[in-house]
Design a protein around this motif. Structure first.
Motif, PDB file in Angstrom:
ATOM      1  N   ALA A   1      15.849  -2.338  41.225  1.00  0.00           N
ATOM      2  CA  ALA A   1      16.424  -2.554  39.259  1.00  0.00           C
ATOM      3  C   ALA A   1      15.328  -3.682  38.867  1.00  0.00           C
ATOM      4  N   HIS A   2      14.578  -2.438  37.451  1.00  0.00           N
ATOM      5  CA  HIS A   2      13.502  -3.071  36.522  1.00  0.00           C
ATOM      6  C   HIS A   2      14.219  -4.260  35.908  1.00  0.00           C
ATOM      7  N   PRO A   3      13.572  -5.099  35.687  1.00  0.00           N
ATOM      8  CA  PRO A   3      14.166  -6.756  34.846  1.00  0.00           C
ATOM      9  C   PRO A   3      14.750  -6.191  33.620  1.00  0.00           C
ATOM     10  N   VAL A   4      14.125  -5.713  32.861  1.00  0.00           N
ATOM     11  CA  VAL A   4      14.784  -4.751  31.850  1.00  0.00           C
ATOM     12  C   VAL A   4      15.355  -4.024  30.800  1.00  0.00           C
ATOM     13  N   ASP A   5      15.502  -3.082  32.244  1.00  0.00           N
ATOM     14  CA  ASP A   5      16.753  -2.524  31.866  1.00  0.00           C
ATOM     15  C   ASP A   5      18.043  -3.081  32.529  1.00  0.00           C
ATOM     16  N   THR A   6      17.690  -4.396  33.744  1.00  0.00           N
ATOM     17  CA  THR A   6      19.096  -5.248  33.600  1.00  0.00           C
ATOM     18  C   THR A   6      19.626  -6.395  32.718  1.00  0.00           C
TER      19      THR A   6
ATOM     20  N   ARG B   1      10.335   2.520  27.020  1.00  0.00           N
ATOM     21  CA  ARG B   1       9.887   3.612  28.364  1.00  0.00           C
ATOM     22  C   ARG B   1      12.037   3.042  28.633  1.00  0.00           C
ATOM     23  N   SER B   2      12.204   2.447  28.504  1.00  0.00           N
ATOM     24  CA  SER B   2      13.809   1.982  29.721  1.00  0.00           C
ATOM     25  C   SER B   2      14.952   3.013  28.887  1.00  0.00           C
TER      26      SER B   2
ATOM     27  N   LEU C   1      16.123  -8.798  42.046  1.00  0.00           N
ATOM     28  CA  LEU C   1      16.374  -8.160  41.501  1.00  0.00           C
ATOM     29  C   LEU C   1      15.827  -6.673  41.556  1.00  0.00           C
TER      30      LEU C   1
ATOM     31  N   ASN D   1      16.289   5.471  30.921  1.00  0.00           N
ATOM     32  CA  ASN D   1      17.959   4.953  31.586  1.00  0.00           C
ATOM     33  C   ASN D   1      19.068   4.800  30.657  1.00  0.00           C
ATOM     34  N   ARG D   2      20.493   5.339  31.176  1.00  0.00           N
ATOM     35  CA  ARG D   2      21.307   4.550  30.234  1.00  0.00           C
ATOM     36  C   ARG D   2      21.946   3.192  30.786  1.00  0.00           C
ATOM     37  N   PRO D   3      22.041   2.562  29.318  1.00  0.00           N
ATOM     38  CA  PRO D   3      21.870   1.415  29.501  1.00  0.00           C
ATOM     39  C   PRO D   3      23.574   0.822  30.111  1.00  0.00           C
ATOM     40  N   SER D   4      23.656   0.320  30.923  1.00  0.00           N
ATOM     41  CA  SER D   4      25.080  -0.629  31.534  1.00  0.00           C
ATOM     42  C   SER D   4      26.004  -0.399  30.291  1.00  0.00           C
ATOM     43  N   TRP D   5      26.891  -0.582  30.550  1.00  0.00           N
ATOM     44  CA  TRP D   5      28.235  -0.784  29.326  1.00  0.00           C
ATOM     45  C   TRP D   5      28.435  -1.450  29.536  1.00  0.00           C
ATOM     46  N   LYS D   6      29.083  -1.885  31.100  1.00  0.00           N
ATOM     47  CA  LYS D   6      28.869  -3.059  31.083  1.00  0.00           C
ATOM     48  C   LYS D   6      28.570  -4.528  31.206  1.00  0.00           C
TER      49      LYS D   6
END
Lengths: 267, 248
Positions: free
Chosen positions: A142-147, A37-38, A137, A42-47
């Protein structure tokens, strides 16, 4: 009734093991669904991804290189000792190469990653859970799975095959050094036999396995961290369980992957 | 703005909430008091959807949180800011990264704007110039103030405080109380705190609710609750134990 009472100590641990296994499987499946789902939403955080790539990929190199080299050397020596009895010394390189590429390289690299990276993931996420940082979070939308989970999973998907390739390469090189320079095997025959019996599919199998193992390490470790309960003791338990479950899963999955990939290649 | 209807919550065999019901209007400054371990923090976490009720409903601006999945809840939580009991700062990030966390995730602010807003938020909590420090380098009171800056930087409508003065010395506690009061007055937020610190409750609230045995036992203006002659309230507010260890 009396008989049931007597059997309870025998069956209770088995029952608890089964329910615990099923609960873990269910939790990891749900986490997997949330990861999918993530990726869709969402676009994953590159950093975060680069940070994890550095932690997992770059900082695990010494462990993986040492493991690959030690395995290659021992395998070479043991194979030589047996083959020497039947005058097949020059086949040593082929056995080491095939073994390292398709089995030992991916499995041992994955087990070392489980110990170094999986344990760190479970401990870090577990500590965040018990100190309410995961809740913080969530309150910050902010969803913990995304982050937390997606960057770690992506970094392992990239790092695991690269580290496995490195372990294979180092293992074969180390075995060549031991076989040729220490045990006196003719270098040309060693390399020719190695090339003849090692097919590209062996390396392919190893890399496919490493990707699957990377997913197992990330999912099991993140799940154990995110579902951690209690204080320091809970974090310790989650870390131990993550390493044990991921290691066993890797060994069991390796067996089935070996059969599956062999059948796939044979067509 | 927030309505809690007949919320029940148990952990294993322990019943924590047994039908809590309350309503909080926009702009109020509410404090929920009650015994330690009595379910105040659990109730607070229900208000922001961090815990789902076993039974009952929690409505925020008419939307029932109990019917939402985690991703839908994330959108509702944009209305909220929350200060945790131990501040819950992210260990691996410095103060600047902690406070700017939401703004950076939104990806619609320039770095200059973010830097200015972080400086403003830190100014508001009286901690200017500590952007580069790590949470481990801060005292308990400073961590809470940074946590408060992180909770208010994106201008939420509702700010929740979980035991804001617990673990602080009286001076640091008073400072936090004044900041909470200032945030309520200057940012016009709805302020909801749980505490068993009566001095803090007097400073930061205009209404007090008392949670006792899983239900709202008392509800009224701060002065009337703190001056109540009800035996249970009187004993709790004045910190009087009973020989039989019954009640607060």
């Amino acid at each position: 009734m009396c008989r049931g009472y007597l059997l309870r100590p025998v069956f209770n641990p088995i029952y608890q093991r089964i329910t615990s296994f099923l609960r873990d499987l269910g939790e990891v499946s749900l986490l997997g669904a949330e990861v999918v789902r993530s990726f869709r939403l969402n676009r994953p955080s590159w950093k975060d991804f680069v940070y994890q790539l550095h932690f997992i990929g770059v900082k695990s190199q010494s462990v993986v290189i040492t493991t690959g080299a030690a395995t290659g050397m021992v395998l070479c020596a043991q194979t030589y000792f047996q083959f020497h009895k039947v005058k097949m010394d020059t086949a040593t390189g082929a056995v080491v190469s095939v073994g390292m590429s398709s089995e030992l390289g991916p499995v041992l690299a994955a087990l070392m990653l489980t110990g170094r990276v999986g344990a760190a993931m479970a401990a870090e996420l577990g500590t965040m859970k018990v100190t309410e940082q995961i809740d913080a979070l969530r309150t910050l939308a902010a969803h913990p799975v995304d982050t937390l989970v997606v960057p770690r999973l992506l970094a392992l998907l990239v790092s695991a095959p690269l580290l496995t390739a490195e372990a294979i390469l180092v293992g074969i090189t180390a075995s060549w050094l031991i076989g040729v320079k220490l045990l006196g095997i003719d270098s040309a025959y060693y390399l020719v036999n190695m090339n003849r019996y090692t097919i590209p599919e062996d390396v392919f199998n190893g890399l496919v396995k490493s990707v699957v193992f990377g997913v197992i390490i990330a999912m099991v470790s993140c799940n154990k961290g995110l579902t951690c309960r209690g204080g320091a003791e809970g974090v310790g338990r989650a870390t131990t369980e993550a390493v044990v479950i991921a290691s066993i899963s890797i060994l069991v999955t390796n067996f089935f992957l070996t059969l599956f990939l062999a059948r796939l290649i044979k067509g | 703005m927030i309505e809690v209807r007949d919320v029940h919550k148990s952990f294993g065999t322990q019943k924590v909430l047994r039908g809590a019901t309350l309503t909080i209007a926009k702009g109020e400054a509410v404090v929920i008091i009650g015994r330690s371990g009595g379910g105040k923090s659990v109730l607070l976490k229900h208000l922001i959807g961090l815990l789902p009720p076993d039974r009952g409903s929690v409505l925020v601006a008419g939307e029932d949180l109990a019917c939402m999945d985690e991703r839908r809840l994330l959108q509702v939580r944009r209305r909220f800011g929350m200060l945790f009991q131990m501040a819950a700062l992210f260990d691996s990030l410095n103060v600047y990264e902690n406070v700017s966390f939401v703004l950076r995730r939104e990806r619609r602010h320039t770095e200059g704007e973010i830097r200015r807003q972080v400086a403003e938020a830190l100014e508001m909590v009286e901690l200017p110039g500590i952007e580069e420090k790590l949470p481990s380098e801060l005292s308990g009171g400073m961590r809470k103030r940074v946590g408060l800056a992180r909770a208010i930087i994106y201008r939420p409508e509702i700010v929740l405080y979980d035991e804001p003065t617990t673990g602080l010395d009286p001076v640091a506690g008073d400072r936090i109380d004044r900041l909470i009061r200032r945030v309520w007055e200057q940012l016009h937020v709805t302020s909801i705190a749980v505490t068993h610190d009566m001095k803090s409750a007097r400073t930061i609230s205009n209404r007090i609710l008392m949670l006792h045995e899983g239900v709202i036992y008392a509800d009224g203006p701060t002065d009337s609750i703190l001056g109540s002659s009800d035996p249970l309230l009187h004993r709790f507010v004045n910190g009087i134990s009973t020989p039989q260890n019954e009640g607060p």
